[in-house]
Write an enzyme that holds these catalytic residues in place. Structure first.
Site, PDB file in Angstrom:
ATOM      1  N   LYS A 168      58.527 -11.267  23.614  1.00 11.37           N
ATOM      2  CA  LYS A 168      57.243 -12.152  22.956  1.00 11.37           C
ATOM      3  C   LYS A 168      57.294 -13.621  23.243  1.00 11.37           C
ATOM      4  O   LYS A 168      58.431 -14.074  23.033  1.00 11.37           O
ATOM      5  CB  LYS A 168      57.491 -11.892  21.417  1.00 11.37           C
ATOM      6  CG  LYS A 168      57.052 -10.398  20.866  1.00 11.37           C
ATOM      7  CD  LYS A 168      55.700  -9.890  21.247  1.00 11.37           C
ATOM      8  CE  LYS A 168      55.603  -8.365  20.625  1.00 11.37           C
ATOM      9  NZ  LYS A 168      54.381  -7.807  21.335  1.00 11.37           N
ATOM     10  N   ASP A 197      54.304 -11.515  25.795  1.00 15.57           N
ATOM     11  CA  ASP A 197      53.012 -11.123  25.027  1.00 15.57           C
ATOM     12  C   ASP A 197      53.004 -12.179  23.888  1.00 15.57           C
ATOM     13  O   ASP A 197      53.932 -12.224  22.995  1.00 15.57           O
ATOM     14  CB  ASP A 197      53.416  -9.876  24.498  1.00 15.57           C
ATOM     15  CG  ASP A 197      52.441  -9.267  23.732  1.00 15.57           C
ATOM     16  OD1 ASP A 197      51.347  -9.847  23.410  1.00 15.57           O
ATOM     17  OD2 ASP A 197      52.589  -8.156  23.249  1.00 15.57           O
ATOM     18  N   GLU A 223      50.325 -11.314  28.154  1.00 16.65           N
ATOM     19  CA  GLU A 223      49.486 -10.387  27.363  1.00 16.65           C
ATOM     20  C   GLU A 223      48.925 -11.065  26.091  1.00 16.65           C
ATOM     21  O   GLU A 223      49.621 -11.971  25.451  1.00 16.65           O
ATOM     22  CB  GLU A 223      50.349  -9.427  27.099  1.00 16.65           C
ATOM     23  CG  GLU A 223      49.869  -8.148  26.162  1.00 16.65           C
ATOM     24  CD  GLU A 223      50.733  -6.861  26.081  1.00 16.65           C
ATOM     25  OE1 GLU A 223      51.458  -6.558  27.164  1.00 16.65           O
ATOM     26  OE2 GLU A 223      50.990  -6.366  24.896  1.00 16.65           O
ATOM     27  N   GLU A 249      45.129  -3.691  23.808  1.00 14.39           N
ATOM     28  CA  GLU A 249      45.670  -3.052  22.526  1.00 14.39           C
ATOM     29  C   GLU A 249      44.832  -3.224  21.492  1.00 14.39           C
ATOM     30  O   GLU A 249      44.919  -2.332  20.468  1.00 14.39           O
ATOM     31  CB  GLU A 249      47.076  -3.162  22.144  1.00 14.39           C
ATOM     32  CG  GLU A 249      47.123  -4.848  21.579  1.00 14.39           C
ATOM     33  CD  GLU A 249      48.842  -5.052  21.678  1.00 14.39           C
ATOM     34  OE1 GLU A 249      49.508  -5.346  22.758  1.00 14.39           O
ATOM     35  OE2 GLU A 249      49.277  -4.971  20.508  1.00 14.39           O
ATOM     36  N   ASP A 272      45.152   1.457  24.349  1.00 21.78           N
ATOM     37  CA  ASP A 272      46.367   2.345  23.282  1.00 21.78           C
ATOM     38  C   ASP A 272      45.688   3.610  23.067  1.00 21.78           C
ATOM     39  O   ASP A 272      44.560   3.838  22.377  1.00 21.78           O
ATOM     40  CB  ASP A 272      46.803   1.606  22.276  1.00 21.78           C
ATOM     41  CG  ASP A 272      47.636   2.378  21.478  1.00 21.78           C
ATOM     42  OD1 ASP A 272      47.759   3.518  21.180  1.00 21.78           O
ATOM     43  OD2 ASP A 272      48.545   1.525  20.864  1.00 21.78           O
ATOM     44  N   HIS A 299      49.626   0.511  26.130  1.00 15.25           N
ATOM     45  CA  HIS A 299      50.106  -0.049  24.906  1.00 15.25           C
ATOM     46  C   HIS A 299      50.595   1.224  23.949  1.00 15.25           C
ATOM     47  O   HIS A 299      49.775   2.206  23.705  1.00 15.25           O
ATOM     48  CB  HIS A 299      49.108  -0.891  23.896  1.00 15.25           C
ATOM     49  CG  HIS A 299      49.939  -1.281  22.730  1.00 15.25           C
ATOM     50  ND1 HIS A 299      49.639  -0.716  21.466  1.00 15.25           N
ATOM     51  CD2 HIS A 299      50.727  -2.427  22.376  1.00 15.25           C
ATOM     52  CE1 HIS A 299      50.171  -1.420  20.371  1.00 15.25           C
ATOM     53  NE2 HIS A 299      50.899  -2.354  20.977  1.00 15.25           N
TER      54      HIS A 299
HETATM   55 MG   LIG Z   1      51.076  -6.428  23.116  1.00 10.64          MG
END
Ligand SMILES: [Mg+2]
Length: 362
Positions: A168, A197, A223, A249, A272, A299
């Site tokens: 992240k 992300d 992301e 996602e 997703d 995802h």
């Molecule tokens: Mg993500």
């Protein structure tokens, strides 16, 4: 004809073994699981599910029990497109995304499980059958970890067999993000696939600024740099940031993917299966990406999704998401030498521990 007899839904609260954190959802301590069990007139059964980061589960459960449970019984389970269209338009006015689409996704996964079981095929073969061994990355939900904890987590992921890792970003100061990315790159070495992300944290301009700062670290993708609604912003970030962009996602329709792909706002479409409209929509997104010469990633819900990516010649990495569900699945996804392999049992092969889940009913 495989007439649908019954739709049974379940709502559970799954505690996480360790708290997760990202730039948008803050600290997460439990996920919600919403399951669907379908039975047809011949006695065959299909299982589907969706999940949330802790809220809205009851609305999804209510949509399945109060709405979908009244719409699909009596329909031919093999006519999945017809069922999809009927449910979509029945729920469209108050739905068109959100809880309605999560519920529809869970139903659609169960329908595909049922169809594959009736055909005596693993889902990945029913859907096209490209290659069961799918490259896989560890999706770290680790914004709050300091460098030492991040590297420790990374060593654990390498030991588990991962050969690609996502971390992240989206810390308050850009220098914090850059320091963590630099430490990861140094730790993993040149050429090791590393993704970041941001969970929609930034404005377009801030995303471009940070993407440029990440550029020296050879990232596979950045992301969700900004909100999914800003299509033109994504096109600018992709063009001016200098890093491939993954997003999807938080897209809830096929047409959102189409719009983002059409303007060049995404390099790695990332549906997703549990919230884009199910297997039906995921596969359309994958084929749309293929037609645009783009790889497709994913995802969440890795145990279903491994089958979908195993069906696609343009598959990229599968995201392995640690959200506590593995403890309630008979044979959780195994990773070896950076790959996860779709199984050969009919359907998607996921068998829930219904007895164990019963303790967590919400
Ligand atoms: Mg993500």
């Amino acid at each position: 004809m495989a007439r649908i007899e019954a739709v049974e839904a379940g709502l559970y609260r799954i505690p996480l073994e360790a708290a997760l954190s990202d730039s948008t959802h803050g600290v997460m301590t439990a996920f919600e699981l919403v399951t669907v069990r379908l039975r047809d007139a011949d006695g065959a059964a299909g299982v589907g599910y969706t999940y949330t980061t802790g809220r809205n589960g009851r609305a999804i459960y209510a949509t399945l029990t109060e709405e979908i449970g009244g719409i699909v019984p009596g329909m031919d389970a093999d006519r999945i497109e017809a069922i999809w269209t009927k449910v979509w338009w029945a729920l469209h006015y108050g739905g068109r995304g959100g809880a309605a689409t999560f519920a529809q996704s869970a139903l659609d996964i169960a329908l595909h499980d049922l169809k594959a079981k009736r055909a005596h095929l693993p889902l990945w073969k029913l859907l096209g059958g490209n290659d069961p061994a799918v490259p896989c990355y560890a999706g770290g939900i680790d914004l709050d970890l300091d460098v030492a904890a991040l590297l420790k987590q990374t060593d654990g992921n390498l030991q588990k067999g991962f050969r690609a890792i996502k971390m992240k970003v989206g810390r308050e100061r850009m220098s914090e993000d850059v320091a963590k990315v630099a430490a990861m790159r140094q730790h993993l070495g040149d050429g090791f696939p590393l993704m970041v992300d941001a969970n929609m944290k930034w404005t377009t301009d801030e995303a471009i600024r940070r993407a440029r700062a990440f550029a020296p670290y050879d990232l596979v993708w950045l992301e969700e740099p900004t909100i999914p609604d800003d299509v033109a912003g994504h096109a600018r970030i992709a063009r001016e940031g200098g890093i491939p962009i993954a997003t999807g996602e938080n897209f809830r329709t096929l047409w959102e993917f189409k719009q983002m792909i059409a303007v060049g706002g995404v390099s790695f479409p990332e549906p997703d299966v549990t919230n884009c409209g199910g297997v039906t929509v995921f596969m359309k997104v994958a084929h749309l990406a293929e037609a645009h010469n783009l790889p497709v990633t994913s995802h969440g819900a890795h145990d279903v999704t491994v089958h979908l990516l195993a069906a696609c010649p343009n598959r990229s990495y599968l995201e392995a998401h640690g959200f506590g569900l593995d403890r309630y699945i008979a044979a959780p996804l195994a990773i070896a030498d950076g790959r996860a392999t779709a199984g050969d049992a009919p359907g998607h092969g996921i068998e829930f521990d219904w007895k164990g889940l019963e303790q967590l009913r919400s």
